[in-house]
Write a protein that holds these residues in place. Structure first.
Motif, PDB file in Angstrom:
ATOM      1  N   GLY A  22      -3.641  -6.495  19.992  1.00  0.00           N
ATOM      2  CA  GLY A  22      -2.994  -5.266  19.560  1.00  0.00           C
ATOM      3  C   GLY A  22      -2.175  -5.371  18.300  1.00  0.00           C
ATOM      4  N   ALA A  23      -2.128  -6.549  17.695  1.00  0.00           N
ATOM      5  CA  ALA A  23      -1.333  -6.746  16.481  1.00  0.00           C
ATOM      6  C   ALA A  23      -2.246  -6.990  15.282  1.00  0.00           C
ATOM      7  N   ARG A  24      -1.813  -6.550  14.117  1.00  0.00           N
ATOM      8  CA  ARG A  24      -2.590  -6.767  12.905  1.00  0.00           C
ATOM      9  C   ARG A  24      -2.633  -8.259  12.561  1.00  0.00           C
ATOM     10  N   VAL A  25      -3.801  -8.708  12.198  1.00  0.00           N
ATOM     11  CA  VAL A  25      -3.969 -10.076  11.703  1.00  0.00           C
ATOM     12  C   VAL A  25      -4.035 -10.015  10.178  1.00  0.00           C
ATOM     13  N   SER A  26      -3.290 -10.886   9.538  1.00  0.00           N
ATOM     14  CA  SER A  26      -3.177 -10.824   8.077  1.00  0.00           C
ATOM     15  C   SER A  26      -4.412 -11.402   7.393  1.00  0.00           C
ATOM     16  N   GLU A  27      -5.531 -10.770   7.635  1.00  0.00           N
ATOM     17  CA  GLU A  27      -6.775 -11.103   6.933  1.00  0.00           C
ATOM     18  C   GLU A  27      -7.340  -9.812   6.361  1.00  0.00           C
ATOM     19  N   TYR A  28      -7.727  -9.874   5.111  1.00  0.00           N
ATOM     20  CA  TYR A  28      -8.113  -8.673   4.387  1.00  0.00           C
ATOM     21  C   TYR A  28      -9.447  -8.915   3.680  1.00  0.00           C
ATOM     22  N   GLU A  30     -12.459  -6.901   0.903  1.00  0.00           N
ATOM     23  CA  GLU A  30     -12.833  -5.745   0.099  1.00  0.00           C
ATOM     24  C   GLU A  30     -13.650  -4.767   0.932  1.00  0.00           C
ATOM     25  N   HIS A  31     -14.435  -5.305   1.866  1.00  0.00           N
ATOM     26  CA  HIS A  31     -15.276  -4.472   2.719  1.00  0.00           C
ATOM     27  C   HIS A  31     -14.448  -3.452   3.504  1.00  0.00           C
ATOM     28  N   ALA A  32     -13.324  -3.909   4.048  1.00  0.00           N
ATOM     29  CA  ALA A  32     -12.481  -3.020   4.857  1.00  0.00           C
ATOM     30  C   ALA A  32     -11.919  -1.887   4.014  1.00  0.00           C
ATOM     31  N   GLN A  33     -11.530  -2.189   2.769  1.00  0.00           N
ATOM     32  CA  GLN A  33     -10.959  -1.155   1.905  1.00  0.00           C
ATOM     33  C   GLN A  33     -12.035  -0.136   1.512  1.00  0.00           C
ATOM     34  N   ILE A  34     -13.228  -0.639   1.193  1.00  0.00           N
ATOM     35  CA  ILE A  34     -14.333   0.240   0.801  1.00  0.00           C
ATOM     36  C   ILE A  34     -14.702   1.185   1.930  1.00  0.00           C
ATOM     37  N   LEU A  35     -14.836   0.647   3.148  1.00  0.00           N
ATOM     38  CA  LEU A  35     -15.225   1.475   4.287  1.00  0.00           C
ATOM     39  C   LEU A  35     -14.128   2.468   4.662  1.00  0.00           C
ATOM     40  N   GLY A  57     -10.845  -7.123  -8.589  1.00  0.00           N
ATOM     41  CA  GLY A  57     -11.114  -8.425  -7.991  1.00  0.00           C
ATOM     42  C   GLY A  57      -9.963  -9.403  -8.038  1.00  0.00           C
ATOM     43  N   GLU A  58      -8.739  -8.904  -8.176  1.00  0.00           N
ATOM     44  CA  GLU A  58      -7.590  -9.792  -8.319  1.00  0.00           C
ATOM     45  C   GLU A  58      -6.821 -10.020  -7.021  1.00  0.00           C
ATOM     46  N   GLU A  59      -7.155  -9.249  -5.990  1.00  0.00           N
ATOM     47  CA  GLU A  59      -6.459  -9.399  -4.717  1.00  0.00           C
ATOM     48  C   GLU A  59      -7.020 -10.594  -3.941  1.00  0.00           C
ATOM     49  N   GLU A  60      -6.211 -11.146  -3.054  1.00  0.00           N
ATOM     50  CA  GLU A  60      -6.664 -12.255  -2.212  1.00  0.00           C
ATOM     51  C   GLU A  60      -7.376 -11.688  -0.980  1.00  0.00           C
ATOM     52  N   TRP A  61      -8.449 -11.010  -1.241  1.00  0.00           N
ATOM     53  CA  TRP A  61      -9.271 -10.410  -0.203  1.00  0.00           C
ATOM     54  C   TRP A  61     -10.622 -11.108  -0.180  1.00  0.00           C
ATOM     55  N   VAL A  62     -11.270 -11.139   0.980  1.00  0.00           N
ATOM     56  CA  VAL A  62     -12.643 -11.617   1.053  1.00  0.00           C
ATOM     57  C   VAL A  62     -13.501 -10.731   0.159  1.00  0.00           C
ATOM     58  N   LYS A  63     -14.277 -11.342  -0.717  1.00  0.00           N
ATOM     59  CA  LYS A  63     -14.998 -10.587  -1.728  1.00  0.00           C
ATOM     60  C   LYS A  63     -16.353 -10.084  -1.223  1.00  0.00           C
ATOM     61  N   VAL A  64     -16.768  -8.981  -1.776  1.00  0.00           N
ATOM     62  CA  VAL A  64     -18.134  -8.496  -1.561  1.00  0.00           C
ATOM     63  C   VAL A  64     -19.078  -9.435  -2.301  1.00  0.00           C
ATOM     64  N   ASN A  65     -20.078  -9.970  -1.596  1.00  0.00           N
ATOM     65  CA  ASN A  65     -21.000 -10.907  -2.234  1.00  0.00           C
ATOM     66  C   ASN A  65     -22.455 -10.609  -1.880  1.00  0.00           C
TER      67      ASN A  65
END
Length: 204
Positions: A22-28, A30-35, A57-65
């Motif tokens: 039930g708690a947010r996990v600090s993993e981010y 690009e896919h989540a933001q796009i959707l 592409g400057e954020e520490e997010w998992v990139k679209v590849n």
């Protein structure tokens, strides 16, 4: 609770990928933001900023590849009228494939590291150019009604033919000195809704 309320991290101004107990996990990603933008989860005043940060592409997010999800980004950009950003994205990403492979086949991943070279989603720009730049898309089932809404961006002209179940629709447009001209032809009679761009930019 709403999806936005559960997954939005106010401190990072981004959506987390998942919850744990039930708690947010600090993993981010690009896919989540796009959707979140494409599905209407993100508030309207946050959508453009999220997608522009994805493109930067400057954020520490998992990139679209994958080119598949790059196409989903194109849909999201178009959906909120960021057509100039979308066209620049096509030029930057798909342009390098054209230079590298002379447009023969398209890889599965954006960095050429894995997968086959025969995936149809490499053709995303074709759909984008016809529906958003040329501006032809259905406004009724089976193209019985057609919307013609060009987004010229920085282009001077465009011309193309879109196949539909009731015959081809040919559109050509040009812009110069605050003047926009459009030609439309089709062998069959049907209803058309034409929206011309405003003089100052590509918005219709």
């Amino acid at each position: 609770p709403t999806i936005h309320g559960q997954y939005w991290d106010e401190a990072r101004s981004a959506y987390v990928d998942y919850l744990q107990d039930g708690a947010r996990v600090s993993e981010y990603s690009e896919h989540a933001q796009i959707l979140a933008v494409l599905c209407g989860i993100a508030p309207k005043d946050a959508r453009a900023d999220l997608l522009k940060r994805v493109i930067a592409g400057e954020e520490e997010w998992v990139k679209v590849n994958t080119l598949f999800f790059s196409g989903i980004l194109l849909l999201s950009l178009s959906d909120i009228s960021l057509h100039t950003e979308a066209l620049d994205y096509v030029r930057d990403l798909w342009g390098k494939y054209y230079e590298k492979h002379e447009c023969a086949n398209w890889p599965e991943t954006c960095d050429f590291t894995q997968g086959s070279y025969c995936h149809g989603w490499g053709a995303w720009p074709g759909s984008f150019l016809m529906s958003e730049i040329l501006g032809v898309k259905p406004s009724g089932p089976g193209f019985e009604e057609i919307l013609v809404c060009p987004h010229p961006c920085d282009l001077e002209h465009a011309k193309g033919t879109v196949p539909t179940p009731n015959g081809d629709v040919s559109v050509g447009w040009s812009q110069k000195d605050q003047t926009f001209a459009l030609d439309l032809s089709s062998p069959t009679k049907r209803n058309y809704l034409v929206k011309l761009p405003l003089p100052d930019d590509s918005s219709a």
